[in-house]
Design a protein around this motif. Structure first.
Motif, PDB file in Angstrom:
ATOM      1  N   TYR A  39      76.939  41.462  43.208  1.00 54.87           N
ATOM      2  CA  TYR A  39      75.558  41.917  43.320  1.00 54.87           C
ATOM      3  C   TYR A  39      75.139  42.703  42.076  1.00 54.87           C
ATOM      4  O   TYR A  39      74.003  42.572  41.607  1.00 54.87           O
ATOM      5  N   LEU A  40      76.040  43.493  41.523  1.00 61.01           N
ATOM      6  CA  LEU A  40      75.727  44.224  40.286  1.00 61.01           C
ATOM      7  C   LEU A  40      75.475  43.259  39.135  1.00 61.01           C
ATOM      8  O   LEU A  40      74.589  43.489  38.308  1.00 61.01           O
ATOM      9  N   ARG A  41      76.228  42.158  39.079  1.00 58.95           N
ATOM     10  CA  ARG A  41      75.981  41.136  38.054  1.00 58.95           C
ATOM     11  C   ARG A  41      74.601  40.503  38.282  1.00 58.95           C
ATOM     12  O   ARG A  41      73.845  40.270  37.330  1.00 58.95           O
ATOM     13  N   THR A  46      68.655  40.075  37.078  1.00 57.12           N
ATOM     14  CA  THR A  46      67.374  39.999  37.770  1.00 57.12           C
ATOM     15  C   THR A  46      66.391  41.092  37.367  1.00 57.12           C
ATOM     16  O   THR A  46      65.187  40.824  37.245  1.00 57.12           O
ATOM     17  N   VAL A  47      66.852  42.316  37.155  1.00 57.20           N
ATOM     18  CA  VAL A  47      65.924  43.404  36.824  1.00 57.20           C
ATOM     19  C   VAL A  47      65.085  43.078  35.578  1.00 57.20           C
ATOM     20  O   VAL A  47      63.864  43.265  35.601  1.00 57.20           O
ATOM     21  N   PRO A  48      65.671  42.551  34.499  1.00 58.00           N
ATOM     22  CA  PRO A  48      64.817  42.165  33.364  1.00 58.00           C
ATOM     23  C   PRO A  48      63.810  41.057  33.716  1.00 58.00           C
ATOM     24  O   PRO A  48      62.693  41.038  33.193  1.00 58.00           O
ATOM     25  N   MET A  49      64.195  40.152  34.625  1.00 59.68           N
ATOM     26  CA  MET A  49      63.264  39.107  35.068  1.00 59.68           C
ATOM     27  C   MET A  49      62.098  39.711  35.831  1.00 59.68           C
ATOM     28  O   MET A  49      60.952  39.275  35.690  1.00 59.68           O
ATOM     29  N   LEU A  91      57.021  34.650  43.261  1.00 55.71           N
ATOM     30  CA  LEU A  91      57.314  33.216  43.397  1.00 55.71           C
ATOM     31  C   LEU A  91      57.725  32.604  42.067  1.00 55.71           C
ATOM     32  O   LEU A  91      58.649  31.782  42.016  1.00 55.71           O
ATOM     33  N   ASP A  92      57.050  32.997  40.997  1.00 56.55           N
ATOM     34  CA  ASP A  92      57.390  32.483  39.671  1.00 56.55           C
ATOM     35  C   ASP A  92      58.842  32.806  39.325  1.00 56.55           C
ATOM     36  O   ASP A  92      59.573  31.951  38.832  1.00 56.55           O
ATOM     37  N   MET A  93      59.246  34.043  39.590  1.00 55.00           N
ATOM     38  CA  MET A  93      60.621  34.420  39.276  1.00 55.00           C
ATOM     39  C   MET A  93      61.620  33.662  40.144  1.00 55.00           C
ATOM     40  O   MET A  93      62.593  33.083  39.649  1.00 55.00           O
ATOM     41  N   MET A  94      61.377  33.675  41.438  1.00 50.94           N
ATOM     42  CA  MET A  94      62.348  33.097  42.374  1.00 50.94           C
ATOM     43  C   MET A  94      62.502  31.590  42.224  1.00 50.94           C
ATOM     44  O   MET A  94      63.542  31.044  42.588  1.00 50.94           O
ATOM     45  N   THR A  95      61.479  30.922  41.713  1.00 53.38           N
ATOM     46  CA  THR A  95      61.553  29.464  41.559  1.00 53.38           C
ATOM     47  C   THR A  95      61.832  29.047  40.119  1.00 53.38           C
ATOM     48  O   THR A  95      61.854  27.852  39.821  1.00 53.38           O
ATOM     49  N   ALA A 103      70.935  33.866  37.826  1.00 49.74           N
ATOM     50  CA  ALA A 103      70.994  34.997  38.758  1.00 49.74           C
ATOM     51  C   ALA A 103      71.474  34.615  40.151  1.00 49.74           C
ATOM     52  O   ALA A 103      72.373  35.255  40.700  1.00 49.74           O
ATOM     53  N   ASP A 104      70.881  33.581  40.727  1.00 51.65           N
ATOM     54  CA  ASP A 104      71.143  33.267  42.123  1.00 51.65           C
ATOM     55  C   ASP A 104      72.617  33.005  42.446  1.00 51.65           C
ATOM     56  O   ASP A 104      73.075  33.406  43.517  1.00 51.65           O
TER      57      ASP A 104
END
Length: 134
Positions: A39-41, A46-49, A91-95, A103-104
């Motif tokens: 999760y830390l990885r 993800t935070v920069p995204m 949505l833009d980030m997650m897709t 990340a995922d």
């Protein structure tokens, strides 16, 4: 699985705070440390995204115990509140291909369960500090 249909029913230009509830695997599914390590990885990527889309991490904390309500099924390890300027930004980030590729996999390796609840603001004492810190 991302609830795209549910998110698309929301105003795409409305701000949103995502309530994240996470339960970690004892060991990362890829064998690289604990679920927390994975999760830390995930967070480091993800935070920069999130920031690139105008969002900000508002608050995180260790979930300690259910204080009210059913305890069964609610034994979460960690909670995070993440603000996005719009539902469309989330949505833009997650897709995005980058999220899915970079990340995922860490999220999947680390989280036994990860629930994200889209919320709209009714009241926030965090507002002044979150705008100043973003």
């Amino acid at each position: 699985m991302l609830n795209i249909a549910g998110l698309e029913r929301l105003d795409p230009q409305a701000p949103v705070v995502m309530l994240n509830l996470m339960r970690f695997h004892a060991r990362s599914r890829d064998g690289d440390g604990s679920g927390w390590d994975a999760y830390l990885r995930y967070s480091a990527i993800t935070v920069p995204m999130i920031k690139a889309r105008g969002g900000t991490l508002l608050w995180t904390g260790e979930a300690k115990t259910v204080a009210l309500g059913p305890q069964a099924g609610n034994d979460w390890d960690f909670v995070a509140l993440v603000h996005y300027p719009t539902v469309a930004a989330f949505l833009d980030m997650m897709t995005s291909e980058a999220y899915e590729r970079e990340a995922d996999p860490h999220r999947v390796n680390g989280c036994a369960e990860h629930v994200i609840i889209a919320t709209n603001e009714a009241y926030s004492k965090l507002k002044a500090s979150s705008q100043r810190d973003s």
